[in-house]
Design a protein around this motif. Structure first.
Motif, short mmCIF file in Angstrom:
data_model
loop_
_atom_site.label_atom_id
_atom_site.label_comp_id
_atom_site.label_asym_id
_atom_site.label_seq_id
_atom_site.Cartn_x
_atom_site.Cartn_y
_atom_site.Cartn_z
N ASN A 16 5.04 3.77 0.54
CA ASN A 16 4.74 4.54 1.74
C ASN A 16 3.45 3.99 2.33
OD1 ASN A 16 3.94 6.51 3.65
ND2 ASN A 16 5.10 8.09 2.57
N VAL A 17 3.57 3.04 3.21
CA VAL A 17 2.42 2.29 3.71
C VAL A 17 1.41 3.20 4.40
CG1 VAL A 17 1.69 0.49 5.33
CG2 VAL A 17 3.73 0.15 3.91
N GLN A 18 1.87 4.03 5.32
CA GLN A 18 0.92 4.84 6.09
C GLN A 18 0.19 5.85 5.20
OE1 GLN A 18 0.11 4.21 9.38
NE2 GLN A 18 -1.57 5.53 8.74
N MET A 19 0.93 6.47 4.28
CA MET A 19 0.29 7.45 3.40
C MET A 19 -0.76 6.78 2.52
SD MET A 19 2.09 10.12 0.73
CE MET A 19 3.07 10.87 2.05
N ALA A 32 4.89 -4.12 0.36
CA ALA A 32 4.18 -3.06 1.09
C ALA A 32 2.68 -3.33 1.11
CB ALA A 32 4.47 -1.71 0.43
N CYS A 33 2.18 -3.98 0.07
CA CYS A 33 0.74 -4.26 0.00
C CYS A 33 0.28 -5.16 1.14
CB CYS A 33 0.39 -4.91 -1.34
SG CYS A 33 0.45 -3.75 -2.73
N MET A 34 1.11 -6.10 1.54
CA MET A 34 0.77 -6.95 2.68
C MET A 34 0.57 -6.09 3.93
SD MET A 34 0.83 -9.99 1.31
CE MET A 34 0.88 -11.11 2.70
N LYS A 35 1.45 -5.13 4.12
CA LYS A 35 1.35 -4.26 5.30
C LYS A 35 0.15 -3.32 5.20
CE LYS A 35 6.39 -4.36 5.78
NZ LYS A 35 7.64 -3.57 5.72
N ILE A 36 -0.13 -2.85 3.98
CA ILE A 36 -1.29 -1.96 3.78
C ILE A 36 -2.57 -2.70 4.13
CG2 ILE A 36 -2.66 -0.80 1.99
CD1 ILE A 36 0.09 -0.20 0.59
N ALA A 88 -1.49 -11.27 -4.95
CA ALA A 88 -2.74 -12.01 -4.82
C ALA A 88 -2.92 -12.56 -3.41
CB ALA A 88 -2.79 -13.15 -5.84
N GLU A 89 -1.82 -12.68 -2.69
CA GLU A 89 -1.90 -13.14 -1.29
C GLU A 89 -2.54 -12.07 -0.40
OE1 GLU A 89 -0.97 -16.01 -0.10
OE2 GLU A 89 0.19 -16.90 -1.74
N ALA A 90 -2.47 -10.81 -0.83
CA ALA A 90 -2.91 -9.71 0.04
C ALA A 90 -4.21 -9.07 -0.41
CB ALA A 90 -1.81 -8.65 0.12
N PHE A 91 -4.37 -8.86 -1.72
CA PHE A 91 -5.48 -8.07 -2.22
C PHE A 91 -6.60 -8.95 -2.76
CE2 PHE A 91 -3.21 -3.77 -3.21
CZ PHE A 91 -2.90 -3.65 -1.87
N GLU A 92 -7.80 -8.36 -2.81
CA GLU A 92 -8.99 -9.11 -3.20
C GLU A 92 -9.17 -9.21 -4.72
OE1 GLU A 92 -9.42 -7.93 0.95
OE2 GLU A 92 -8.89 -6.79 -0.85
#
Length: 680
Positions: A47-50, A78-82, A110-114
């Protein structure tokens, strides 16, 4: 006795352990920077928005870093969108992917998060972590280490390329089968498990990682971090530490357990980023984080401590509690002093003259049961009371109230000066050690016992005099501006050398108006930091104007969190995340309502089994989400009932407790007590 190995910069002064800087996105973590505060979302990651909304709420509350669970490929997508949405909303708070079992998913996210958190217990071994396997063959053990390198190396190289950070997050409840077979369920196993993964990082010249050694038992957690730090000193490593007591629970209990573990380490100069894991909404974790960080940073900045001394009392590898001798009855005493202290840990309460004007309320706040206005000791009744002023002999009501307490072995400790002017039969005379050593002080009429107060600044000779004085109890009331942790360590070291076996009670006081969370956090850190080493027989918390009942239960919570005296059910409950299969806050409250009267029973409430049945290591019974709407029940680490409909799971948990002979019926509240509560 062998001197303790070096695990911190100083055991007599709070000095921060020097570490390198690890960059987690924009946030630097290490000894040259302030402590970074963390929390974790509880939403369904898909749930990206939540999830975005909750991350923003956490960041607004002061979180420097936010962790998000990533179970599979859908969550990774979903993490990419978050990440994208947060950037659009101008939130650049670094995000951490919580990974279990899924090396491929770690590569994706790893492509999305730090930052990527991996659990050495299941990153490679996977579900086999939960099986019992005996690795008798060293070659087999080494072969699986090769598998670690093969599986982990691609993530290390990717994180190095992208500038990502890694947390090597060992969990006491999920050590792999191969580690358990060699080292057992021990702090040593936790450290060795982490080092296997650190060696892979170092082989590829990747150093942007931190360690954590989490456990739900603060004593195990502190021991594991100390051992980790000790081994890093030997290796010449300087990686930062992420501190946390996992599955701490909720409310005051969760804050106390976290303060005991995290605070004890901060006061030794260990820790660079922290998370307080509570079964509450994640933004509520930030306030206790701030309080703990503030306490640690303030102590580091002031360099709190005492003159150097050679420590011989503690063994940081083996927990051993110093237990003082309990009072024995003396000839000629008409009161029974054997209940003035408790063998498992003593709680004293401060009582004022004002309190005695309503004796029944005071008895209740002291935790006593009432029958026809008379107090009787219960499981959580204060063992004795301390009065800085005593009622005059002309105050018949006040004296009668105290006599009733004395007759049920809740004894009165009062200043020798007050008792000398107006004796109180049977009272224990309180005097400072320095005054007692100076001489000229005699037991007042009607008193047969001494209580000695020390402030941590006494000389070796003065502390040695305790043996001749032979008090019933010693209170450590640390002088203003003196480090409680370090001065108390010196006191305990001295009394051991002089073979003094008197019980020692930690008396900590706060200014009027101190917030309750501050009392809990500070007490847990400073006094709990001593109790995790077995140094102390109990506690007394004073704060003028604060409710006596709160101070008493907080002291009992300190003892229970330090694994001393159990007066209520112990809950090991996880803080929830996207993996959770039910509403943890609601279910934990439901279970607490029905089982909260079972002292000595520990119940684990887990939203899922991701960290393995080892999470139940400190629990007698486990209530675990097995599938949507289904619950598995455990006895210890063994699942005994599977796939129970959630609607009946609490009832079946109680049946299980009864089957194992651990159930007692809730105590009935007497009508007199109901009336007192109503009047209050």
């Amino acid at each position: 006795m062998q001197l303790p190995a070096k695990y911190c910069e100083s055991i007599y002064q709070t000095k921060r352990r020097p570490t390198r800087t690890v960059m987690i996105g924009k946030v630097p973590v290490g000894s040259q920077h302030r402590i970074a505060l963390q929390t974790m979302t509880t939403t369904d990651t898909r749930n990206v928005q939540m999830t975005v909304d909750q991350v923003k709420k956490c960041a607004d509350a002061g979180a420097d870093i936010v962790r998000i669970t990533v179970q599979g490929k859908k969550e990774a997508e979903a993490c990419m969108k978050i990440r994208e949405q947060l950037f659009k909303d101008r939130y650049d708070v670094p995000l951490v992917a919580d990974i279990h079992f899924q090396p491929a998913v770690a590569m994706m996210v790893a492509e999305a998060f730090e930052k990527i958190r991996i659990n050495p217990g299941n990153f490679v071994d996977g579900r086999k972590s939960f099986e019992v396997i005996n690795y008798d063959d060293p070659a087999e053990f080494a072969k699986e280490r090769e598998l670690i390198e093969e599986t982990f190396t691609p993530l290390v190289l990717k994180c190095k390329e992208l500038g990502r950070a890694v947390r090597i997050g060992t969990n006491h409840g999920s050590l792999s089968a191969r580690i358990l077979s060699y080292y057992g369920d021990t702090p040593r196993g936790m450290v060795e498990s982490a080092f296997e993964f650190a060696d892979v990082c170092r082989k590829h010249d990747y150093h942007n990682f931190v360690f954590s050694m989490k456990a739900s038992n603060p004593l195990v957690m502190v021991s594991a971090y100390r051992l980790l730090s000790e081994e890093m000193y030997k290796k010449g490593w300087d990686y930062p530490l992420h501190l946390g007591v996992t599955e701490a629970g909720e409310g005051e209990d969760g804050r106390m357990k976290s303060a005991i573990g995290i605070g004890a380490l901060l006061m030794d100069g260990l820790g660079d980023t922290i998370r307080v894991s509570l079964t509450e909404d994640p933004e509520y974790e930030i306030d206790p984080c701030k309080r703990l960080a503030g306490l640690g940073e303030s102590s580091w900045g002031k360099g709190l401590g005492v003159p150097a001394f050679t420590e011989t009392t503690r063994d940081t590898h083996v927990f051993k509690r110093r237990v003082g001798d309990l009072p024995q009855q003396q000839a000629g005493e008409d009161l029974d002093f054997r209940g003035a202290l408790h063998r498992d840990g003593t709680v004293f309460c401060a009582v004022s003259l004002e309190d005695l004007k309503q004796p029944e309320f005071t008895y209740k706040r002291l935790g006593a049961k009432l029958a026809v206005g008379m107090p009787f000791k219960d499981i959580a009744t204060a063992d004795s009371i301390v009065m800085r002023e005593i009622p005059s002999s002309s105050d018949k009501d006040g004296r009668r109230a105290l006599r009733r307490l004395q007759e049920v072995t809740t004894h009165v400790i009062a200043p020798v000066e007050a008792l000398a002017k107006d004796p109180l039969p049977g009272a224990v005379a309180l005097v400072s050690l320095k005054k007692a050593v100076a001489g000229g002080v005699a037991l007042p009429e009607g008193s047969t016992r001494w209580a000695i107060e020390v402030d941590g600044t006494e000389t070796e000779e003065e502390l040695g005099a305790l043996k001749k004085l032979a008090p019933m109890v010693v209170l450590i009331s640390t002088a203003p501006g003196v480090s409680r942790l370090h001065s108390s360590r010196r006191v305990f070291d001295a009394i051991k050398r002089h073979e003094i076996t008197t019980p020692i009670i930690h008396a900590i006081s706060f200014p009027k108006g101190t917030m309750r969370d501050e009392i809990v956090i500070t007490t847990g850190s400073l006094v709990g930091g001593l109790l995790v080493d077995g140094l102390g027989d109990g506690a007394m918390i004073e704060c003028p104007g604060e409710d006596m009942d709160f101070l008493r239960t907080t002291a009992f919570g300190l003892l229970q969190g330090s694994r001393m005296r159990n007066i209520k059910t112990e809950y090991v409950s996880c803080p929830s995340c996207g993996r959770t299969l039910f509403n943890l806050q609601e279910v934990t409250d439901q279970i607490r309502t029905r089982t909260g009267h079972l002292p000595g029973v520990a119940i684990a409430v887990m939203g899922c089994i991701v960290n393995g049945p080892g999470e139940m290591a400190d629990a007698d019974f486990g209530y675990v989400g097995g599938a949507p709407g289904k619950i598995d029940l455990y006895v210890g680490k063994e699942v005994v009932r599977r796939a129970i409909p959630m609607e009946s799971a609490c009832d079946q948990l109680i049946e299980l407790i009864k089957e194992h002979g651990r159930w007692v019926e809730p105590p009935k509240v007497e009508e007199e007590e109901k009336q007192l509560v109503g009047a209050k």
